[in-house]
Design a protein around this motif. Structure first.
Motif, short mmCIF file in Angstrom:
data_model
loop_
_atom_site.label_atom_id
_atom_site.label_comp_id
_atom_site.label_asym_id
_atom_site.label_seq_id
_atom_site.Cartn_x
_atom_site.Cartn_y
_atom_site.Cartn_z
N TYR A 35 0.83 -1.21 0.00
CA TYR A 35 0.00 0.00 0.00
C TYR A 35 0.86 1.26 0.00
N PHE A 36 1.97 1.21 0.74
CA PHE A 36 2.87 2.37 0.77
C PHE A 36 3.44 2.65 -0.63
N SER A 37 3.83 1.59 -1.34
CA SER A 37 4.39 1.78 -2.68
C SER A 37 3.35 2.26 -3.68
N GLN A 38 2.06 2.07 -3.36
CA GLN A 38 0.99 2.57 -4.22
C GLN A 38 0.64 4.02 -3.91
N LEU A 45 -2.23 4.78 6.05
CA LEU A 45 -2.00 3.40 6.46
C LEU A 45 -2.45 3.19 7.91
N ALA A 46 -2.19 4.16 8.77
CA ALA A 46 -2.59 4.04 10.18
C ALA A 46 -4.11 3.98 10.30
N ARG A 47 -4.81 4.72 9.45
CA ARG A 47 -6.29 4.64 9.47
C ARG A 47 -6.75 3.28 8.97
N GLY A 48 -6.07 2.74 7.98
CA GLY A 48 -6.45 1.44 7.44
C GLY A 48 -6.02 0.26 8.30
N PRO A 50 -5.33 0.25 12.04
CA PRO A 50 -5.23 0.89 13.36
C PRO A 50 -4.51 0.04 14.41
N THR A 51 -4.47 -1.27 14.22
CA THR A 51 -3.79 -2.12 15.20
C THR A 51 -2.28 -1.95 15.15
N VAL A 52 -1.77 -1.46 14.02
CA VAL A 52 -0.32 -1.26 13.89
C VAL A 52 0.10 0.04 14.56
N GLY A 53 -0.63 1.10 14.34
CA GLY A 53 -0.30 2.39 14.92
C GLY A 53 0.66 3.18 14.06
N LEU A 54 0.57 4.49 14.14
CA LEU A 54 1.36 5.36 13.29
C LEU A 54 2.85 5.24 13.56
N SER A 55 3.25 5.15 14.81
CA SER A 55 4.69 5.05 15.10
C SER A 55 5.27 3.74 14.55
N GLY A 56 4.50 2.66 14.62
CA GLY A 56 4.95 1.39 14.05
C GLY A 56 5.09 1.46 12.54
N ILE A 57 4.17 2.14 11.90
CA ILE A 57 4.22 2.29 10.44
C ILE A 57 5.44 3.10 10.04
#
Length: 83
Positions: A35-38, A45-48, A50-57
């Motif tokens: 998704y990042f490469s798209q 990505l954090a909205r899509g 949410p279990t990962v979290g923005l800092s993890g992304i």
């Protein structure tokens, strides 16, 4: 006040099948970077995911940029394994 500058653990771990998962979730590295490469931003990505979290992304994206050759080889191998 001083900031804590100690390194943070990378939120990536292999599951029992040898797939890299992000932040102890079911989200794979392949999916997130796909998704990042798209063109999706870390915030999208954090909205899509949410279990990962923005800092993890951000941590995963930083790792990708710092280890691009190795990550690309891993992703290529994952594609070959999926065929």
């Amino acid at each position: 006040m001083k900031l804590d500058l100690s390194p943070q653990p990378l939120p990536l771990a292999y599951d029992t099948d040898g797939n890299l998962r992000v932040g102890g979730t079911r989200v794979t590295l392949d999916t997130l970077l796909g998704y990042f490469s798209q063109g999706q931003s870390p915030e999208e990505l954090a909205r899509g995911f949410p279990t990962v979290g923005l800092s993890g992304i951000y941590a995963v994206i930083a790792y990708y940029h710092s280890h691009k050759r190795e990550v690309e080889a891993y992703l290529e191998q994952q594609q070959q394994n999926a065929k």
